[in-house]
Design a protein around this motif. Structure first.
Motif, short mmCIF file in Angstrom:
data_model
loop_
_atom_site.label_atom_id
_atom_site.label_comp_id
_atom_site.label_asym_id
_atom_site.label_seq_id
_atom_site.Cartn_x
_atom_site.Cartn_y
_atom_site.Cartn_z
N THR A 184 0.83 -1.19 0.00
CA THR A 184 0.00 0.00 0.00
C THR A 184 0.87 1.24 0.00
OG1 THR A 184 -0.12 0.04 2.40
CG2 THR A 184 -1.83 -1.19 1.26
N GLY A 185 0.33 2.31 -0.59
CA GLY A 185 1.02 3.59 -0.55
C GLY A 185 2.06 3.77 -1.63
N ALA A 186 2.28 2.78 -2.48
CA ALA A 186 3.27 2.91 -3.57
C ALA A 186 2.58 3.47 -4.79
CB ALA A 186 3.88 1.56 -3.89
N ALA A 187 2.86 4.73 -5.13
CA ALA A 187 2.18 5.37 -6.25
C ALA A 187 2.81 4.96 -7.56
CB ALA A 187 2.25 6.89 -6.10
N PRO A 188 2.00 4.76 -8.63
CA PRO A 188 2.56 4.46 -9.94
C PRO A 188 3.41 5.62 -10.45
CG PRO A 188 0.17 4.71 -10.04
CD PRO A 188 0.55 4.76 -8.62
N ALA A 189 4.37 5.31 -11.32
CA ALA A 189 5.34 6.31 -11.77
C ALA A 189 4.69 7.49 -12.46
CB ALA A 189 6.35 5.64 -12.70
N ASP A 190 3.57 7.26 -13.15
CA ASP A 190 2.93 8.34 -13.89
C ASP A 190 1.82 9.02 -13.09
OD1 ASP A 190 4.48 7.99 -16.16
OD2 ASP A 190 3.18 6.41 -16.93
N ALA A 191 1.66 8.66 -11.83
CA ALA A 191 0.50 9.11 -11.08
C ALA A 191 0.46 10.63 -10.96
CB ALA A 191 0.48 8.48 -9.70
N VAL A 192 -0.74 11.16 -11.06
CA VAL A 192 -0.95 12.59 -10.85
C VAL A 192 -1.07 12.83 -9.35
CG1 VAL A 192 -2.53 14.50 -11.28
CG2 VAL A 192 -2.11 12.81 -13.07
N ASP A 193 -0.49 13.92 -8.87
CA ASP A 193 -0.52 14.23 -7.44
C ASP A 193 -1.89 14.81 -7.10
OD1 ASP A 193 0.03 14.76 -4.84
OD2 ASP A 193 1.32 16.49 -5.23
N LEU A 208 -12.06 10.94 -20.37
CA LEU A 208 -11.08 11.79 -19.70
C LEU A 208 -10.34 12.61 -20.74
CD1 LEU A 208 -9.69 12.09 -16.77
CD2 LEU A 208 -7.94 10.53 -17.68
N ARG A 209 -10.25 13.92 -20.53
CA ARG A 209 -9.47 14.80 -21.41
C ARG A 209 -8.64 15.75 -20.54
NH1 ARG A 209 -10.93 14.32 -26.73
NH2 ARG A 209 -13.07 13.68 -27.19
N ASP A 210 -7.38 15.88 -20.88
CA ASP A 210 -6.47 16.77 -20.16
C ASP A 210 -6.49 16.51 -18.65
OD1 ASP A 210 -5.81 18.05 -22.59
OD2 ASP A 210 -7.58 19.32 -22.43
N GLY A 211 -6.57 15.24 -18.28
CA GLY A 211 -6.53 14.86 -16.88
C GLY A 211 -7.81 15.05 -16.12
N ARG A 212 -8.89 15.48 -16.79
CA ARG A 212 -10.16 15.74 -16.11
C ARG A 212 -11.27 14.88 -16.70
NH1 ARG A 212 -10.02 20.27 -13.00
NH2 ARG A 212 -8.20 21.65 -13.26
N PRO A 213 -12.08 14.24 -15.85
CA PRO A 213 -13.23 13.49 -16.36
C PRO A 213 -14.17 14.38 -17.15
CG PRO A 213 -12.79 12.92 -14.07
CD PRO A 213 -11.92 14.10 -14.39
N LEU A 214 -14.74 13.86 -18.21
CA LEU A 214 -15.69 14.64 -19.01
C LEU A 214 -16.93 14.97 -18.19
CD1 LEU A 214 -13.85 13.60 -21.33
CD2 LEU A 214 -15.92 13.29 -22.69
N ALA A 223 -11.92 8.73 -13.06
CA ALA A 223 -11.09 9.21 -11.95
C ALA A 223 -9.93 8.26 -11.69
CB ALA A 223 -11.95 9.37 -10.69
N THR A 224 -10.18 6.96 -11.84
CA THR A 224 -9.13 5.98 -11.64
C THR A 224 -8.04 6.12 -12.69
OG1 THR A 224 -10.65 4.39 -10.61
CG2 THR A 224 -8.63 3.50 -11.57
N LEU A 225 -8.42 6.30 -13.94
CA LEU A 225 -7.43 6.51 -15.00
C LEU A 225 -6.58 7.74 -14.71
CD1 LEU A 225 -9.60 5.75 -18.18
CD2 LEU A 225 -7.76 4.32 -17.25
N ALA A 226 -7.22 8.80 -14.25
CA ALA A 226 -6.46 10.01 -13.92
C ALA A 226 -5.47 9.75 -12.78
CB ALA A 226 -7.42 11.14 -13.54
#
Length: 422
Positions: free
Chosen positions: A29-38, A316-322, A367-370
């Motif tokens: 737990t707590g290990a964020a993926p390398a591409d994760a958005v903060d 999802l577009r530009d990091g935001r759900p439609l 939201a999960t994809l983001a």
């Protein structure tokens, strides 16, 4: 977010990659993926096992999720398109109107991994006597070759489209080796010595009212009768009583019929199917008449042609759900996330084991994809169709890593294949 026990969700993956995942039993737990958005999100994934290399540039991961209606478990392939030995391609069974499982299609094409693709014409209970074609909803492009165009929005299968989206929306990869969301618009025409007519579709299970559609050898052998059923706004509307079919071989009319037929279409042959006004226009054609047929899929986002494309819809577009994403019905789902300007792809499938079968809503999926680092997201077919497969490095067998919600892989019309060289 609390981590959930992997239980059945990881069992298949552990069996497949046991030599590489000897320590995968402990939840991390707590290990964020390398591409994760903060960002802080109620749907943020918790890593449940170390990443597993599938092939150069392709990594398999698992995550526990907590949706509003219950726990879910995600299987994710991270695909590095900056790695030139990696490419994506369309998995399909050799014809538009045909189906097979993702694992068999991947094995037949030599893919190292893949997921299921577009929604499709799965049933025709509303049109007794009409055969379901199994053909997909949206456009499809394989190895730079157009296979089909999109059906009208009202003829699609699957959840309601988000506002501003269309059956013409696809996810694909261009000649620049970058993934992107795109919209493919069909353009086509018929020319005879006397007239020029527009084409309304290509290898589609549903044609616009009053139009003429073209069917080529890529369609397969399924009946073309379904193409004249329903309307642009009502998939369940009755089949048209005013139809006509013209067969063009080597640029010349060789046969006509009052109703759409079926069977294989030979090379160099195009079958034209008309309904209502389109049928009346085709009745003017005569045997031996010369006909020139032209059609293409036009990109609307970028001039770069797509080498591969599959239908679905953006979430999802530009990091935001439609705006306006469905947020009440949770289900097992498959989706694509695009990161790093199209150089990184996430292929995500939710597990269908009973303890996870509630799944996620479309809004939760976005939201999960983001949270996994995607800037763009695209929803594919789900439920019993959801499958994520990979090749066992030892045996070479291609196996589903998730648990399909129906107990076994469903035959589907297409999928996204991951291929490597070297």
């Amino acid at each position: 977010m609390r981590a959930l026990g992997r239980a059945r969700a990881g069992r298949t993956a552990l069996a497949l990659f046991t030599a590489l995942t000897a320590s995968a039993g402990a939840a991390l737990t707590g290990a964020a993926p390398a591409d994760a958005v903060d960002r802080a999100s109620p749907f943020a994934p918790a890593v449940t096992a170390p990443a597993v290399p599938v092939a150069p540039g392709v990594v398999y991961e698992q995550y526990d999720l907590q949706g509003a209606q219950g726990p879910a478990h995600a299987h994710v392939l991270r695909v590095d398109l900056a790695e030139l030995r990696v490419r994506l391609g369309l998995l399909y069974p050799g014809a538009v109107a045909a189906r097979d499982t993702v694992s068999r299609m991947a094995a037949a094409r030599g893919a190292v991994a893949g997921v299921n693709g577009d929604f499709f014409n799965i049933t025709e209970t509303q049109h007794p006597g009409v055969q379901a074609t199994g053909a997909s909803v949206g456009p499809a492009v394989a190895d730079g070759r157009t296979l089909k165009a999109a059906v009208p929005n009202g003829q699609r299968f699957g959840p309601a489209l988000p506002p501003g989206t269309s059956t013409e929306d696809v996810v694909g990869v261009g000649r620049d080796h970058r993934a992107r969301l795109e919209r493919l618009t069909f353009e086509g025409s018929l020319r005879t010595p006397e007239t020029r007519l527009p084409l309304g579709g290509l290898n589609q299970y549903a044609l616009p009212v009053g139009s003429i559609g073209a069917f080529t050898g890529s369609w397969g052998s399924a009946s073309r009768a379904r193409a004249t059923c329903g309307t642009d706004t009502d998939r369940a509307a009755p089949c048209s009583a005013d139809t006509y079919e013209v067969t063009v071989r080597d640029g010349q009319v060789v046969a006509t019929a009052d109703t759409p037929g079926g069977g294989p279409i030979a090379a160099g042959t195009t079958v034209l199917v008309g309904r209502e006004a389109g049928a009346r226009q085709l009745r003017e054609f005569s045997l031996g008449e010369r006909v020139r047929i032209r059609h293409r899929l036009r990109t609307t986002v970028s001039p770069d042609p797509l080498r591969f494309a599959v239908g679905g819809y953006p979430v999802l577009r530009d990091g935001r759900p439609l705006p306006g994403l469905e947020n009440r019905t949770a289900a097992v789902r498959t989706a694509v996330g695009i990161a790093r300007g199209g150089r990184r792809l996430l292929l995500l499938t939710l597990d269908g084991a009973p303890e996870y079968r509630t799944g996620l809503t479309v809004a939760e999926l976005a939201a999960t994809l983001a949270d996994l680092g995607a800037a763009q997201g695209f929803n594919l077919d789900g439920g019993g169709s959801s499958a994520l497969v990979a090749r066992d490095p030892g045996s070479g067998a291609v196996t589903a890593l998730n648990h399909p919600s129906g107990g076994a892989e469903r035959a589907v019309p297409n999928g996204i294949g991951v291929f490597t060289t070297g």
